[in-house]
Scaffold this active site. Structure first.
Site, PDB file in Angstrom:
ATOM      1  N   TYR A   1      15.220  30.454   8.194  1.00 44.76           N
ATOM      2  CA  TYR A   1      14.044  31.179   8.793  1.00 44.76           C
ATOM      3  C   TYR A   1      14.216  31.174  10.452  1.00 44.76           C
ATOM      4  CZ  TYR A   1      11.885  31.336   4.009  1.00 44.76           C
ATOM      5  OH  TYR A   1      11.481  31.619   2.922  1.00 44.76           O
TER       6      TYR A   1
ATOM      7  N   LYS B   1       0.683  -1.307   0.080  1.00 50.91           N
ATOM      8  CA  LYS B   1       0.005  -0.156  -0.002  1.00 50.91           C
ATOM      9  C   LYS B   1       0.809   1.027  -0.092  1.00 50.91           C
ATOM     10  CE  LYS B   1      -0.355   0.417   5.055  1.00 50.91           C
ATOM     11  NZ  LYS B   1      -1.089   0.357   6.158  1.00 50.91           N
TER      12      LYS B   1
END
Length: 394
Positions: free
Chosen positions: A259, A32
């Site tokens: 940042y 999956k």
């Protein structure tokens, strides 16, 4: 190469074979979520070559993609919603899981002769599956459906919540509930082909939970389902995530990075710009926590991870114009994680740095990175790709 994910299908093949040897039980390889980020079709093909008796997926779309890709073997799907049409998957010989009588009604309404259905009981995970109180009604509806020729009950299964903690009493309790659910099925006269409870951790750590089949997801890709508990088994991580340094630059003491200026250089150092970020599935929390392998050493991530890039500290290398080695210049390889055989960080290392699990690290990495499949069991001349190499957007 700007940034890529390299998947060695030989490792998947080896791992599936090894899991069968260790457990002595037929293996369902779970593919999956695009093969946990390793590629759906490629992972499925390697798993079959490694001896996987079954494949497992979450959605009907994944099941149908496997059939369209040529897989014809036993295949289980377990997550549908009321708007899904199970007909095409059932017609393709996919086993579809039912949690409720309403799901059995929808399966019957698809009018697929011999529709293959597995029943799931919720033994304590409190996720998918019928609660024990509702289990007899689900089994009775399935029995009537089988007698009427609407469907065939091919399996009964459940899922453990704490299998990575093998000493937890919850595992014993869930297995007790599962055994009671199996007794209800037997009393109804149903004889499913497979009964399965064990995921990767239980397959390796709880022999009594193996029944007829073990479902191995993360272990099939060479990652440890119970870090610190699983004994050495010789599994091989299949994925390497790497990029080329886009830039190197020398900064002086006091320079702050990225940042928020969450990291400031205490002394002069050289920074390397790695052109991947959270848009490519790199966890933002990795800033100031994780490490990247560059030029034979682990280099710490400095500052916040950005959308498209992150910064690593290469150390005090002196004058870039004269003294910087090619292995530490723009274009050099930067490995986020890999098998660890060179000393590079692993997916487990990144998971621990990011306070998550290796499942999330490998299944979320991608974005604009290219995924390339190689087969280390196939030997080719240097710089000449083998016929087994494929590329696709991750």
């Amino acid at each position: 190469m700007r940034a890529e994910i390299v998947v060695d299908v030989a490792a998947i093949r080896h791992n599936v074979r090894r899991l069968g040897e260790v457990t002595g039980t037929p293996v369902m390889t779970v593919v999956k979520a695009d093969g946990y980020g390793h590629g759906l079709l490629e992972s499925a093909r390697a798993a079959r070559e490694g001896g996987a008796a079954w494949l497992g997926v979450a959605t009907l779309d994944e099941a149908l993609a496997l059939r369209a890709g040529g897989d014809t073997g036993p295949l289980l799907c377990w997550l549908t919603v009321p708007s899904d049409d199970p007909g095409p998957a059932l017609a393709a010989g996919v086993d579809v899981t039912a949690y409720t009588t309403e799901e059995l009604d929808r399966i019957a309404a698809a009018r697929v002769p011999g529709a293959r259905v597995q029943l799931k009981v919720d033994t304590g995970l409190s996720r998918g599956g019928a609660l024990p109180a509702d289990w007899p009604a689900l089994v009775e509806r399935a029995r009537r459906g089988q007698e009427a020729g609407e469907l065939t009950v091919t399996g009964v299964w459940s899922h453990l919540a704490r299998s990575d903690e093998p000493d937890e009493a919850a595992n014993d309790e869930q297995q007790r509930v599962f055994d009671e659910a199996l007794a209800v099925v037997e009393a109804a006269g149903l004889r499913p082909e497979v009964r399965h409870l064990a995921n990767s951790a239980a397959a390796l750590l709880r022999p009594q939970a193996r029944y007829d089949l073990v479902r191995c997801g993360i272990a099939s890709y060479g990652l440890d389902p119970a870090p610190g508990v699983t004994p050495p088994l010789g599994l091989r991580p299949a994925m390497t995530a790497r990029a080329s340094l886009a830039l190197t630059k020398r900064v002086e003491a006091g320079a702050s990075v990225s940042y928020g200026h969450t990291w400031t250089a205490e002394r002069a150092t050289t920074l390397g710009l790695v052109p991947v970020g959270y848009a490519d599935g790199v966890p933002r929390i990795a800033g100031n926590r994780a490490e990247v392998w560059v030029a034979g050493a682990r280099r710490p991530v400095r500052g916040r991870v950005c959308m498209d890039q992150l910064v690593v500290d290469l150390g005090d290398l002196g004058d870039l114009d004269e003294d910087l080695d090619d292995d530490l210049s723009a274009g050099a390889e930067a490995v986020l994680f890999g098998p660890g055989d060179r000393g590079e960080p692993t997916a487990q290392d990144w998971a621990e740095a990011c306070e998550t699990i290796s499942y999330e690290i490998v299944s979320r990495i991608g974005g604009r990175m290219v995924r390339r499949h190689v087969d280390s069991d196939v030997h080719a001349p240097p710089d000449k790709p083998t016929s087994s190499q494929t590329e696709d957007p991750a």
